[in-house]
Design a protein around this motif. Structure first.
Motif, short mmCIF file in Angstrom:
data_model
loop_
_atom_site.label_atom_id
_atom_site.label_comp_id
_atom_site.label_asym_id
_atom_site.label_seq_id
_atom_site.Cartn_x
_atom_site.Cartn_y
_atom_site.Cartn_z
N GLU A 118 -65.77 13.75 -32.76
CA GLU A 118 -65.52 15.13 -33.17
C GLU A 118 -64.13 15.61 -32.74
OE1 GLU A 118 -68.98 17.33 -31.86
OE2 GLU A 118 -70.32 16.00 -32.97
N SER A 119 -63.59 15.03 -31.66
CA SER A 119 -62.21 15.35 -31.29
C SER A 119 -61.25 14.83 -32.36
CB SER A 119 -61.85 14.73 -29.93
OG SER A 119 -62.58 15.35 -28.90
N ILE A 120 -61.56 13.65 -32.90
CA ILE A 120 -60.68 13.07 -33.92
C ILE A 120 -60.67 13.92 -35.19
CG2 ILE A 120 -60.30 11.07 -35.44
CD1 ILE A 120 -61.49 9.30 -33.19
N ILE A 121 -61.86 14.28 -35.68
CA ILE A 121 -61.93 15.10 -36.90
C ILE A 121 -61.28 16.46 -36.67
CG2 ILE A 121 -63.51 16.26 -38.51
CD1 ILE A 121 -63.40 13.27 -39.01
N SER A 122 -61.54 17.05 -35.50
CA SER A 122 -61.01 18.39 -35.22
C SER A 122 -59.49 18.38 -35.10
CB SER A 122 -61.63 18.95 -33.93
OG SER A 122 -63.00 19.19 -34.14
N THR A 123 -58.94 17.37 -34.43
CA THR A 123 -57.48 17.35 -34.28
C THR A 123 -56.80 16.99 -35.60
OG1 THR A 123 -57.59 15.09 -33.45
CG2 THR A 123 -57.50 16.85 -31.81
N ARG A 124 -57.50 16.20 -36.44
CA ARG A 124 -56.94 15.94 -37.78
C ARG A 124 -56.86 17.26 -38.54
NH1 ARG A 124 -56.01 11.60 -41.60
NH2 ARG A 124 -55.88 10.37 -39.70
N ALA A 125 -57.90 18.07 -38.43
CA ALA A 125 -57.89 19.39 -39.09
C ALA A 125 -56.79 20.27 -38.50
CB ALA A 125 -59.26 20.06 -38.92
N LEU A 126 -56.62 20.22 -37.18
CA LEU A 126 -55.57 21.02 -36.54
C LEU A 126 -54.19 20.61 -37.07
CD1 LEU A 126 -55.11 23.22 -34.31
CD2 LEU A 126 -54.74 21.32 -32.71
N MET A 127 -53.99 19.30 -37.26
CA MET A 127 -52.72 18.81 -37.83
C MET A 127 -52.54 19.32 -39.25
SD MET A 127 -50.68 17.21 -35.93
CE MET A 127 -49.49 16.41 -37.01
N GLU A 128 -53.65 19.32 -40.01
CA GLU A 128 -53.59 19.73 -41.41
C GLU A 128 -53.64 21.25 -41.55
OE1 GLU A 128 -53.95 17.33 -44.14
OE2 GLU A 128 -53.71 15.69 -42.69
N LYS A 129 -53.71 21.94 -40.42
CA LYS A 129 -53.76 23.41 -40.40
C LYS A 129 -54.95 23.93 -41.21
CE LYS A 129 -48.84 23.73 -39.51
NZ LYS A 129 -47.56 24.30 -39.82
N TRP A 130 -56.11 23.35 -40.90
CA TRP A 130 -57.32 23.64 -41.66
C TRP A 130 -58.50 23.87 -40.73
CZ3 TRP A 130 -57.96 25.11 -46.44
CH2 TRP A 130 -59.22 25.01 -47.06
N VAL A 131 -59.32 24.86 -41.04
CA VAL A 131 -60.58 25.04 -40.31
C VAL A 131 -61.70 24.50 -41.19
CG1 VAL A 131 -62.10 26.64 -39.09
CG2 VAL A 131 -59.65 27.15 -39.28
N ILE A 132 -62.40 23.50 -40.69
CA ILE A 132 -63.44 22.83 -41.47
C ILE A 132 -64.69 23.73 -41.56
CG2 ILE A 132 -65.06 20.87 -41.42
CD1 ILE A 132 -62.77 19.27 -40.07
N ALA A 133 -65.30 23.74 -42.74
CA ALA A 133 -66.54 24.51 -42.92
C ALA A 133 -67.65 23.91 -42.07
CB ALA A 133 -66.95 24.48 -44.39
N SER A 134 -68.45 24.77 -41.47
CA SER A 134 -69.56 24.32 -40.63
C SER A 134 -70.75 24.04 -41.54
CB SER A 134 -69.89 25.43 -39.63
OG SER A 134 -70.66 24.92 -38.57
#
Lengths: 208, 383
Positions: B313-329
């Motif tokens: 979950e750290s990997i997916i979250s930091t990928r989103a942070l790089m992409e400047k995106w908040v993933i839908a829950s």
């Protein structure tokens, strides 16, 4: 800030000691951990629900924290860092037996919750209201250097002032060795905190 | 502070981080209804495709590794390739996180007998020795926060100069042992889980092997940094979360000291979708003044991968942070009025530099990690 070992305790399947001095216990049949619990005059019925790993760690911490005025009031200041070889495999094996046969399938929640090694740290935390870091590391053999490194690193947490550092094994052997490592700037505790001291204290404890 | 230089995820949703991340963006869940021989009830879980694991491992010389060890080796191989580092170097330290390792091997083993392969340190050693690494791996078994504890250990070891690179691997495979245990705790949902939803029905279990490679941060590094990590205990119950979210709150407070909540892009919560866990996190977030920050959980995509969850979950979250995106829950529909949180229903853009990863586990343990995206050389003076 300097660090020193303020107290150390040791328990195996027939003997317990605090700071190298053997604890007097009744001679008797049955489980030594229960004998020791009685000898220490502890009133904590939860003890009887615990698995052996938790009993070992719990009793080692009772020895070390007995008489400590600040025992219940240090909150986040105290970390509990544990190590062993056999993880929770003693309880794992017992739990596995309850699901092994389809005609005799009765998995028990009260057994399953002890199939994690870090539960012993939780038992010590609950008893003493410790809110600091808790961690469990696994290694083939007792490794004083690894213990020294992980415990030193626990002090990197700005909130940590003391660490209960323990080797607690209940699968391949029954043994607990716990030290209370404290930061100090005035009067030094019993011993300096180093890998060499840990080895010396463990050997001394093992040899009784 | 340490710098993120490579990663990989092996899961039900794919065998590379990109494949997993795209599946998440597409809203896919890896959870399916499953059955195990010898288990009376079926269960919803997200499992790694064993045939694909075998075929993807084809290029890797295979000994007698278990599926857990194979997945970990494959994951570390791919992460190291991306990071451009040689895992055989004595300056690389392995950190291995798993709650139950090869516990599946207990199945059918005569009582009282021993097999070395069951010990988690043995699995970790199979992995590090596969790469010819001479160091004894650091093995963490800290319930469901293991993957965060491993990253905290890596942060400290790198900052202390004990190593130049850290390979943090989280690996968990499911077995009759694990599934029956969660079934008897009545914690499993019969449908794909719905974290933070008012009508949530429990958790799904998941399998994953995930790897992050870190190095010590130096001036001018860009990308993702692990800035801080704190763990705290509830001192309340061995298998239930605290009613006041005590340990979780204390971990949030210590980790976010001096950080403006307005700078946090999102909080990726533990969000297991059990009634108690999600409520506990909502209470802790409110106490820490974070109830308006966007919150999501990834459990609806991957299930709960236990000792691997913190890394995955750290990997997916930091990928989103790089992409400047908040993933839908995924799975969130209805807000729980009593415990209001800003749960992310639909993905959204964000320019903020921090994300927070939360984990909680049996044994009352709670962990919080603070990640930062550094866009340029000037953005990196303080934390």
């Amino acid at each position: 800030m300097k660090r020193g070992i303020a107290r150390y305790s040791y328990i195996n399947d027939h003997r317990a000691s605090l700071d190298g001095k053997t604890i007097a216990t009744a001679r008797g049949e049955g489980c030594f951990l229960t004998t020791l619990y009685r000898a220490l005059k502890i009133d904590y019925p939860r003890f009887f629900k615990m698995d052996n790993l938790s009993k070992l760690g719990f009793l080692a911490s009772e020895l070390i924290l007995e008489g400590d005025e600040r025992r219940y009031s240090r909150g986040e200041e105290v970390a509990i860092i544990c190590f062993n070889r056999g993880s929770s495999l003693e309880s794992d094996t017992r739990y596995q037996a309850t699901i092994q046969e389809q005609e005799d399938y009765f998995p028990s929640p009260s057994l399953f919750v002890y199939t994690l090694p870090n539960i012993v740290a939780a038992e010590i935390a609950i008893r003493n209201k410790i809110h600091g870091e808790t961690a469990f590391y696994l290694q083939e053999h007792f490794d004083a250097r690894a213990l020294f490194e992980r415990v030193s690193e626990a002090f990197e947490d700005a909130g940590t002032r003391a660490v209960l550092a323990a080797w607690i094994e209940s699968f391949d052997a029954r043994e607990a060795f716990m030290t209370r490592v404290e930061e100090y700037d005035g009067e030094p505790p019993l011993f300096p905190f180093s890998g060499d001291t840990i080895v010396k204290l463990l050997n001394k404890s093992r040899n009784g | 502070m340490i710098a993120w230089i490579g990663d990989n995820i092996i899961s039900s949703l794919g065998f590379t981080t990109g494949e997993n991340y795209q599946a998440v963006l597409a809203g896919r869940s890896g959870t399916r209804l499953r059955e195990y021989a010898g288990l009376p009830e079926s269960f919803m879980a997200s499992l790694i495709d064993r045939e694909r694991l075998e075929s993807e491992c084809a290029g890797i010389p295979a000994g007698k590794e278990s599926p857990l060890e194979k997945a970990a080796i494959l994951s570390a191989t791919r992460a190291a390739t991306e990071a451009g580092i040689d895992l055989s170097s004595p300056r690389v330290q392995f950190f291995f996180s798993s709650t139950k390792g090869n516990v599946a091997l207990l199945d059918g083993l005569a009582p009282g007998s021993r097999r070395e392969e069951i010990y988690p340190w043995h699995s970790a050693r199979i992995v590090s020795r596969h790469f010819g690494n001479p160091n004894e791996p650091v093995v963490i078994s800290n319930a469901c926060i293991s993957g965060a504890s491993a990253q905290v250990a890596a942060l400290r070891a790198l900052e202390a100069g004990r190593c130049d690179h850290a390979a943090v691997i989280g690996a968990e495979m499911l077995s009759r042992f694990i599934v029956s245990g969660f079934q008897c705790l009545k914690a499993l949902s019969p449908e794909t889980c719905r974290p933070f939803d008012a009508n949530r029905t429990g958790l799904n279990l998941g399998e994953a092997a995930a790897t992050v490679i870190y190095k010590r941060a130096s001036q001018g590094d860009r990308g993702i940094m692990l800035a801080r990590g704190v763990t705290r205990n509830d001192a309340n119950h061995i298998s239930g979360p605290s009613r006041t979210g005590e340990g979780c709150f204390l971990a949030l407070k210590a980790t976010l000291d001096g950080i403006d909540p307005g700078e946090i892009a999102f909080v990726n919560a533990h969000g297991t979708a059990t009634p108690y866990n999600d409520r506990m996190e909502a209470i802790a977030l409110a106490r820490a003044g974070l109830n308006n920050v966007p919150v999501n959980s990834l459990k609806g995509y991957f299930g709960h991968a236990l000792g691997a969850a913190g890394v995955l979950e750290s990997i997916i979250s930091t990928r989103a942070l790089m992409e400047k995106w908040v993933i839908a829950s995924k799975g969130f529909e209805t807000r729980e009025e009593e415990y209001p949180l800003n749960v992310t229903k639909q993905g959204a853009r964000t320019g903020k530099p921090y994300c927070v990863k939360m984990l909680s586990g049996f044994g009352g343990c709670n962990a919080v990690l603070l990640f930062k995206r550094v866009d340029d050389e000037t953005g990196d003076r303080e934390i």
